[in-house]
Scaffold this motif. Structure first.
Motif, PDB file in Angstrom:
ATOM      1  N   VAL A 260      -8.779   3.736 -10.459  1.00 13.52           N
ATOM      2  CA  VAL A 260      -8.375   4.766 -11.430  1.00 13.52           C
ATOM      3  C   VAL A 260      -6.938   5.203 -11.157  1.00 13.52           C
ATOM      4  O   VAL A 260      -6.120   5.317 -12.086  1.00 13.52           O
ATOM      5  CB  VAL A 260      -9.342   5.969 -11.380  1.00 13.52           C
ATOM      6  CG1 VAL A 260      -8.842   7.107 -12.263  1.00 13.52           C
ATOM      7  CG2 VAL A 260     -10.748   5.550 -11.787  1.00 13.52           C
ATOM      8  N   ALA A 261      -6.601   5.421  -9.902  1.00 10.36           N
ATOM      9  CA  ALA A 261      -5.243   5.842  -9.542  1.00 10.36           C
ATOM     10  C   ALA A 261      -4.225   4.765  -9.887  1.00 10.36           C
ATOM     11  O   ALA A 261      -3.147   5.063 -10.418  1.00 10.36           O
ATOM     12  CB  ALA A 261      -5.182   6.198  -8.058  1.00 10.36           C
ATOM     13  N   LEU A 262      -4.551   3.502  -9.616  1.00  9.83           N
ATOM     14  CA  LEU A 262      -3.633   2.414  -9.927  1.00  9.83           C
ATOM     15  C   LEU A 262      -3.401   2.314 -11.428  1.00  9.83           C
ATOM     16  O   LEU A 262      -2.257   2.141 -11.882  1.00  9.83           O
ATOM     17  CB  LEU A 262      -4.180   1.089  -9.381  1.00  9.83           C
ATOM     18  CG  LEU A 262      -3.295  -0.135  -9.560  1.00  9.83           C
ATOM     19  CD1 LEU A 262      -1.911   0.071  -8.959  1.00  9.83           C
ATOM     20  CD2 LEU A 262      -3.976  -1.351  -8.937  1.00  9.83           C
ATOM     21  N   ASP A 263      -4.447   2.457 -12.215  1.00  8.17           N
ATOM     22  CA  ASP A 263      -4.283   2.459 -13.677  1.00  8.17           C
ATOM     23  C   ASP A 263      -3.395   3.617 -14.121  1.00  8.17           C
ATOM     24  O   ASP A 263      -2.546   3.452 -15.003  1.00  8.17           O
ATOM     25  CB  ASP A 263      -5.634   2.558 -14.379  1.00  8.17           C
ATOM     26  CG  ASP A 263      -6.243   1.210 -14.673  1.00  8.17           C
ATOM     27  OD1 ASP A 263      -5.603   0.178 -14.395  1.00  8.17           O
ATOM     28  OD2 ASP A 263      -7.368   1.186 -15.197  1.00  8.17           O
ATOM     29  N   ALA A 264      -3.592   4.780 -13.531  1.00  6.50           N
ATOM     30  CA  ALA A 264      -2.785   5.949 -13.895  1.00  6.50           C
ATOM     31  C   ALA A 264      -1.311   5.708 -13.585  1.00  6.50           C
ATOM     32  O   ALA A 264      -0.434   6.069 -14.378  1.00  6.50           O
ATOM     33  CB  ALA A 264      -3.295   7.183 -13.172  1.00  6.50           C
ATOM     34  N   VAL A 265      -1.028   5.089 -12.451  1.00  7.60           N
ATOM     35  CA  VAL A 265       0.355   4.780 -12.090  1.00  7.60           C
ATOM     36  C   VAL A 265       0.942   3.784 -13.080  1.00  7.60           C
ATOM     37  O   VAL A 265       2.069   3.955 -13.557  1.00  7.60           O
ATOM     38  CB  VAL A 265       0.439   4.243 -10.648  1.00  7.60           C
ATOM     39  CG1 VAL A 265       1.819   3.668 -10.346  1.00  7.60           C
ATOM     40  CG2 VAL A 265       0.093   5.351  -9.651  1.00  7.60           C
ATOM     41  N   ARG A 266       0.186   2.755 -13.423  1.00  2.00           N
ATOM     42  CA  ARG A 266       0.673   1.755 -14.385  1.00  2.00           C
ATOM     43  C   ARG A 266       0.994   2.394 -15.737  1.00  2.00           C
ATOM     44  O   ARG A 266       2.035   2.111 -16.335  1.00  2.00           O
ATOM     45  CB  ARG A 266      -0.370   0.660 -14.581  1.00  2.00           C
ATOM     46  CG  ARG A 266      -0.465  -0.295 -13.421  1.00  2.00           C
ATOM     47  CD  ARG A 266      -1.516  -1.364 -13.693  1.00  2.00           C
ATOM     48  NE  ARG A 266      -1.567  -2.309 -12.603  1.00  2.00           N
ATOM     49  CZ  ARG A 266      -2.682  -2.760 -12.064  1.00  2.00           C
ATOM     50  NH1 ARG A 266      -3.862  -2.364 -12.528  1.00  2.00           N
ATOM     51  NH2 ARG A 266      -2.654  -3.619 -11.066  1.00  2.00           N
ATOM     52  N   VAL A 267       0.099   3.234 -16.226  1.00  2.00           N
ATOM     53  CA  VAL A 267       0.306   3.898 -17.521  1.00  2.00           C
ATOM     54  C   VAL A 267       1.540   4.792 -17.458  1.00  2.00           C
ATOM     55  O   VAL A 267       2.388   4.772 -18.360  1.00  2.00           O
ATOM     56  CB  VAL A 267      -0.944   4.704 -17.941  1.00  2.00           C
ATOM     57  CG1 VAL A 267      -0.638   5.635 -19.101  1.00  2.00           C
ATOM     58  CG2 VAL A 267      -2.082   3.764 -18.288  1.00  2.00           C
ATOM     59  N   HIS A 268       1.662   5.563 -16.388  1.00  2.00           N
ATOM     60  CA  HIS A 268       2.804   6.467 -16.253  1.00  2.00           C
ATOM     61  C   HIS A 268       4.117   5.678 -16.214  1.00  2.00           C
ATOM     62  O   HIS A 268       5.089   6.043 -16.897  1.00  2.00           O
ATOM     63  CB  HIS A 268       2.655   7.323 -14.990  1.00  2.00           C
ATOM     64  CG  HIS A 268       3.789   8.251 -14.779  1.00  2.00           C
ATOM     65  ND1 HIS A 268       3.957   9.390 -15.526  1.00  2.00           N
ATOM     66  CD2 HIS A 268       4.834   8.213 -13.915  1.00  2.00           C
ATOM     67  CE1 HIS A 268       5.055  10.010 -15.125  1.00  2.00           C
ATOM     68  NE2 HIS A 268       5.600   9.310 -14.159  1.00  2.00           N
ATOM     69  N   LEU A 269       4.168   4.616 -15.434  1.00  5.07           N
ATOM     70  CA  LEU A 269       5.389   3.826 -15.343  1.00  5.07           C
ATOM     71  C   LEU A 269       5.736   3.177 -16.682  1.00  5.07           C
ATOM     72  O   LEU A 269       6.913   3.123 -17.063  1.00  5.07           O
ATOM     73  CB  LEU A 269       5.253   2.757 -14.259  1.00  5.07           C
ATOM     74  CG  LEU A 269       5.217   3.280 -12.828  1.00  5.07           C
ATOM     75  CD1 LEU A 269       4.943   2.145 -11.855  1.00  5.07           C
ATOM     76  CD2 LEU A 269       6.510   3.995 -12.478  1.00  5.07           C
ATOM     77  N   ARG A 270       4.741   2.702 -17.408  1.00  8.99           N
ATOM     78  CA  ARG A 270       4.982   2.099 -18.721  1.00  8.99           C
ATOM     79  C   ARG A 270       5.543   3.151 -19.694  1.00  8.99           C
ATOM     80  O   ARG A 270       6.524   2.905 -20.395  1.00  8.99           O
ATOM     81  CB  ARG A 270       3.693   1.479 -19.252  1.00  8.99           C
ATOM     82  CG  ARG A 270       3.862   0.676 -20.515  1.00  8.99           C
ATOM     83  CD  ARG A 270       2.621  -0.127 -20.897  1.00  8.99           C
ATOM     84  NE  ARG A 270       1.368   0.621 -20.789  1.00  8.99           N
ATOM     85  CZ  ARG A 270       0.402   0.372 -19.884  1.00  8.99           C
ATOM     86  NH1 ARG A 270       0.550  -0.599 -19.004  1.00  8.99           N
ATOM     87  NH2 ARG A 270      -0.695   1.092 -19.860  1.00  8.99           N
TER      88      ARG A 270
ATOM     89  N   ARG B  32       0.835  -1.199   0.000  1.00 11.93           N
ATOM     90  CA  ARG B  32       0.000   0.000   0.000  1.00 11.93           C
ATOM     91  C   ARG B  32       0.870   1.249   0.000  1.00 11.93           C
ATOM     92  O   ARG B  32       1.990   1.236   0.476  1.00 11.93           O
ATOM     93  CB  ARG B  32      -0.911   0.024   1.224  1.00 11.93           C
ATOM     94  CG  ARG B  32      -1.936  -1.061   1.199  1.00 11.93           C
ATOM     95  CD  ARG B  32      -2.935  -0.862   2.342  1.00 11.93           C
ATOM     96  NE  ARG B  32      -3.957  -1.873   2.281  1.00 11.93           N
ATOM     97  CZ  ARG B  32      -5.095  -1.755   1.607  1.00 11.93           C
ATOM     98  NH1 ARG B  32      -5.344  -0.666   0.938  1.00 11.93           N
ATOM     99  NH2 ARG B  32      -5.982  -2.722   1.604  1.00 11.93           N
ATOM    100  N   ILE B  33       0.303   2.326  -0.531  1.00 12.01           N
ATOM    101  CA  ILE B  33       0.956   3.633  -0.520  1.00 12.01           C
ATOM    102  C   ILE B  33      -0.104   4.668  -0.167  1.00 12.01           C
ATOM    103  O   ILE B  33      -1.273   4.528  -0.528  1.00 12.01           O
ATOM    104  CB  ILE B  33       1.622   3.940  -1.887  1.00 12.01           C
ATOM    105  CG1 ILE B  33       2.465   5.191  -1.818  1.00 12.01           C
ATOM    106  CG2 ILE B  33       0.594   4.031  -2.986  1.00 12.01           C
ATOM    107  CD1 ILE B  33       3.358   5.387  -3.036  1.00 12.01           C
TER     108      ILE B  33
END
Length: 66
Positions: free
Chosen positions: A30-40, A3-4
């Motif tokens: 939504v936040a988790l998807d945004a983090v995944r997209v940003h990291l990719r 968790r964060i």
């Protein structure tokens, strides 16, 4: 799963809640998807820069490896 904790200003939290509501999802999803997209995207950008540097300095890297 780890968790964060994120502190969001009220406007950002409202925008996140509104988007989640519009998508019938939780704000966390939504936040988790945004983090995944940003990291990719950032990972791809960093890899491209590293590959460009490796190509540019290929001769030096080869000589250092000898």
């Amino acid at each position: 799963m780890s968790r964060i904790h994120l502190s969001l200003d009220p406007a950002l939290r409202t925008a996140l809640d509104d988007l989640a509501d519009a998508q019938s999802r939780t704000p966390e999803e939504v936040a988790l998807d945004a983090v995944r997209v940003h990291l990719r995207q950032e990972g791809a950008r960093v890899r491209a820069v590293a590959e460009g540097l490796a190509r540019h300095h290929a001769d030096l890297l080869r000589r250092l490896g000898e």
